[in-house]
Design an enzyme around this catalytic site. Structure first.
Site, PDB file in Angstrom:
ATOM      1  N   GLU A 125      58.135  53.456 -49.262  1.00 12.56           N
ATOM      2  CA  GLU A 125      59.415  52.999 -48.705  1.00 12.56           C
ATOM      3  C   GLU A 125      59.987  53.999 -47.701  1.00 12.56           C
ATOM      4  O   GLU A 125      61.174  54.302 -47.685  1.00 12.56           O
ATOM      5  CB  GLU A 125      60.434  52.705 -49.814  1.00 12.56           C
ATOM      6  CG  GLU A 125      60.095  51.459 -50.610  1.00 12.56           C
ATOM      7  CD  GLU A 125      61.205  51.040 -51.567  1.00 12.56           C
ATOM      8  OE1 GLU A 125      62.302  51.623 -51.516  1.00 12.56           O
ATOM      9  OE2 GLU A 125      60.969  50.126 -52.369  1.00 12.56           O
ATOM     10  N   GLY A 126      59.102  54.500 -46.853  1.00 15.55           N
ATOM     11  CA  GLY A 126      59.507  55.482 -45.849  1.00 15.55           C
ATOM     12  C   GLY A 126      59.192  56.878 -46.333  1.00 15.55           C
ATOM     13  O   GLY A 126      59.884  57.407 -47.191  1.00 15.55           O
TER      14      GLY A 126
END
Length: 822
Positions: free
Chosen positions: A503-504
């Site tokens: 998620e990043g």
């Protein structure tokens, strides 16, 4: 005397800037003062230059207040330059910037946050139904889980766990009750994931993924009514297991590099010719893909034949595809470190889908990246931060207990200053992590989608988890190194990179997203300037003029506030509360002004080049991160009823946070590309040197003592995790900790009387002597015996037959537990 009058003039201007007086108000005040000083010259000496200088200031302000004049002379001339100086953004960058909302981050960027607004935010809480679920099915599921059996024997969740999760609709926390889901709040979602993660990471990830970014979330916000009615009940019941495929070998953080395509064409579906997409994809790292029945897919849509219109490149699009669709290939499993949740590649070769399989239907073609960014703006603040906080809480719980149980030189290791330091870091970080998790969840449940704050929470809580577990491993020493069912840290330690990467990736999040996005979205005037400069409509120059001069006033005020608060040690500003945290509100006001001023210095000086200054961006991100986290700490202390016994946690978190903010801003200014500007800004921000230092030894000792004993403060710190009372690795720690504390008085009596410390090697003989000589009672003797036996079980580590380790013929081997005596 002349210097005195100069000081009066300077102070007058600074007070107006400090208090952010409007141009009209400032002009009126300066005109009034000019008239006043002119009249007073008849009563006492008032230098003519002083009266003249007051008049010049008044006239200057008057000129700025006349909008047509200032536009003609200044803002219209800057308008064209500003348009050219704006950095060019890709479509995906722009959509990421537009995602979500701003919240407390906007208050921080003002340099003058309204603390009373933050304190009015409701305290975190669960509904009765949500709390019943956490206390009931979640607690029961935790009791079913054996971390070693799942990770090292089965390499999967047992069938009974899958059945229990489906039966109690764990996959449906975000799905409304009208579709058969649980319809939980963000706080409840986080509470469930956190409690499961404190027991077994694989189960937590398995539960959190369907409740995070994926088909369920996208359907809720963007799906057609028909898609919702068909899929949401099936997802809620567990009949459908979802996954979402975004990452491919050439496209991780850079979604624009995605090579997965969907070409608009005609094809046959259910016996009739329809418009659709011919899809080809190759995705990896997809959680639940090996067991998924419903695949959410992100791909680049193209229409080379113009079947939908004149546009060829339609943009990133999201679709739902049953995994039994012809051409869909579910690959083998990936094996993530430290966990065994289902994860693997998925591929598709010439897979035809009708247009109505696009999430939201045909009108949503090309909107996939915007949909994902909007969903991520909220979802990123729930699941992974829950995992990180669970790691911190369990590190605090188990490390404190182990440091009290384990002795060296006949003293619990927790009383050594070398162990106090990591215990203090674990306790202080965990308090801070939980504070920011709770505050952000409340914001989500209030309807906010704070994209910058969610990135902060994801980044900082996963990093905090890494730091806490590293400290926990240092405290445990060999106990944490030797793997086996008696090791309750190893899998968490091994799995740390998972949350940091997904998620990043955290490096990207810190160096590009947090400040880069925050500076544009949360700044009170920068986005307005950019929008006005790119707006072709006739009124855009007036909007630019208003935004530009408001920005000038904003910078000037924060510069003056930084200097005045620095010179006075923040004593000239107030606080919304009284008591021991009052000084921290004052210091936070100073650092917010300093951060905002330094941010503007960097942005104004570097312009579009700042996009490529990732080190400066990362340091400014660090400052913003800790400004938000310190805000959350102060808010938590108020929400908890200001318990005095929690002050060591608050003091540690605030002292550490202020020091990190200071060092981050110092790093920006020391490494500023224009040294003269950096040096001047550093003097304005830190006129009397660096005021903040790391937390004191006394604060650290106080935190360590809390973790080494049973107390209400310790209970609040670790609230929400699963505390086993069974005969498993963590359960044995809790049992031994309680017994050791209860037997401490008797053991000290034995040592004082018999001049020997009790250990699990000599306790039988010593306890018997102590009872016979009347040093302790039989009841106390029993407690000492139980404590020593329990301590031995905790200190024991596992060993295995050589044939099982070297050959590893059978992964389902059973270890032999070696006792600590050898």
């Amino acid at each position: 005397m002349e210097f005195l009058y100069f000081g009066v003039l300077l102070l007058t201007v600074m007070i107006l800037a400090y208090n952010r007086a409007s141009l009209i108000a400032a002009m009126a005040i300066m005109v009034g003062l000019t008239v006043l000083w002119t009249e007073l010259r008849h009563l006492f000496y008032v230098p003519s230059w002083f009266r003249f200088a007051n008049g010049i200031v008044a006239v200057t302000l008057m000129g700025f207040a006349i909008k047509p004049l200032r536009r003609l002379l200044i803002s219209d001339r800057l308008y064209g330059w500003f348009r050219k100086a704006l950095p060019k953004l890709s479509e995906t960058e722009q959509e990421a910037l537009d995602a979500g909302t701003v919240w407390w981050d906007a208050e921080i960027f003002t340099g003058r946050p309204r603390w009373k607004n933050l304190l009015k935010v409701p305290a975190p809480s669960l509904s009765e139904r949500e709390q019943a679920f956490v206390d009931g099915p979640v607690e029961s599921l935790c009791r079913m889980l054996d971390d070693w059996e799942i990770c090292d024997t089965h390499r999967n969740l047992p069938d009974e766990v899958w059945d229990f999760v489906r039966e109690h609709r764990f996959f449906s926390m975000i799905i409304p009750q009208e579709y058969g889901g649980l319809g939980f709040s963000a706080q409840a979602n986080s509470a469930v994931v956190m409690k499961l993660a404190s027991r077994n990471l694989t189960t937590a990830v398995t539960v959190m993924v369907p409740n995070s970014l994926g088909p369920g979330e996208l359907l809720l916000h963007y799906g057609t009514d028909a898609q919702k009615q068909h899929y949401l009940p099936r997802l809620a019941s567990g009949e459908e297991i979802p996954c979402f495929a975004l990452t491919s070998p050439l496209a991780g953080s850079d979604a624009a590099a995605m090579s997965d395509t969907g070409v608009v064409c005609k094809g046959t579906f259910e016996g009739r010719e329809v418009l659709g997409f011919r899809l080809n994809w190759n995705k990896r790292y997809i959680t639940l893909a090996p067991v998924a029945t419903l695949l959410g897919l992100a791909f680049k849509a193209r229409d080379p034949d113009g079947l939908l219109g004149d546009k060829v490149e339609l943009g990133i699009t999201c679709a739902l595809i049953p995994t039994d669709t012809p051409g869909v290939e579910t690959g083998n499993r990936h094996m993530p470190v430290g966990a065994v949740f289902m994860n693997g590649p998925t591929r598709g070769k010439d897979v035809f889908i009708p247009l109505d399989w696009v999430i939201g239907g045909q009108e949503r073609i090309g909107q996939g990246w915007r949909m994902l960014m909007q969903s991520l703006a909220a979802g990123r603040a729930i699941s992974l931060p829950a995992l990180g906080t669970a790691g911190g809480k369990m590190s605090a719980l188990l490390s404190g207990a182990y440091a009290r149980i384990r002795k060296q030189f006949n003293v619990p290791i927790g009383y050594f200053e070398g162990i106090e330091e990591p215990l203090a870091r674990i306790g202080g970080r965990t308090y801070r992590m939980d504070a920011v998790r709770r505050l952000t969840l409340v914001a989500l449940d209030m309807g906010e989608k704070p994209s910058v704050l969610s990135a902060i929470v994801k980044y900082q809580l996963t990093e905090g988890n890494r730091e806490c577990i590293n400290d926990a491993m240092d405290i445990h020493g060999g106990k944490g190194v030797v793997t086996g069912p008696n090791n309750y840290l190893a899998h968490s330690y091994q799995a740390v990179p998972i949350s940091i990467t997904v998620e990043g990736a955290n490096i990207l999040t810190r160096s590009l997203i947090i400040f880069g996005q925050g500076a544009i979205r949360a700044h009170p005037w920068l986005l307005k300037e950019m929008q006005a400069a790119t707006d072709p409509r006739p009124g855009s120059r007036k909007k630019f003029d208003h935004a530009f001069f408001s920005h000038v006033g904003h910078v000037t005020s924060n510069m003056v506030r930084s200097l005045m608060l620095g010179l006075t040690g923040s004593l000239i500003t107030g606080s919304p509360v009284r008591g021991p945290t009052r000084r921290y509100y004052r210091h936070m006001k100073r650092m917010c002004s300093a951060f905002s001023f330094v941010s503007d210095v960097v942005l104004i000086t570097l312009g579009g080049k700042f996009k490529f200054k990732e080190k400066l961006s990362g340091r400014l991100a660090d400052a913003l991160i800790h400004l938000y986290m310190c805000s959350a700490v102060l808010k938590r202390f108020e929400d908890d009823g200001r318990p005095e016994e929690d002050l060591p946690f608050v003091t540690w978190a605030m002292d550490d946070g202020l020091y990190r903010i200071q060092e981050s801003l110092k790093g920006v200014l020391t490494n500023f590309p224009i040294p003269l500007v950096g040096g001047l800004a550093r003097f304005l921000v830190f006129p009397l040197g660096m005021p903040y230092s790391i937390p004191s030894d006394a604060t650290g000792k106080a935190i360590a003592r809390i973790l080494l004993d049973e107390s209400a403060s310790r209970d609040r710190l670790v609230e929400g995790v699963y505390i086993s009372d069974g005969d498993d690795a963590s359960g044995r720690v809790h049992t031994a900790f309680h017994l050791v504390l209860n037997s401490d008085k008797a053991e000290r009596a034995i040592k004082n009387a018999l001049k020997q410390s009790v250990t699990f090697e000599n306790y039988r003989e010593l306890v018997q002597k102590a009872v016979e000589s009347g040093v302790i009672t039989e009841e106390q003797a029993t407690m000492v015996r139980l404590a020593q036996e329990a301590s031995r079980l905790v200190i024991d580590v596992d060993d295995f037959p050589r044939s099982k380790i070297e050959g590893f013929e059978d992964p389902a081997f059973r270890p032999v537990v070696a006792d600590a005596s050898g």
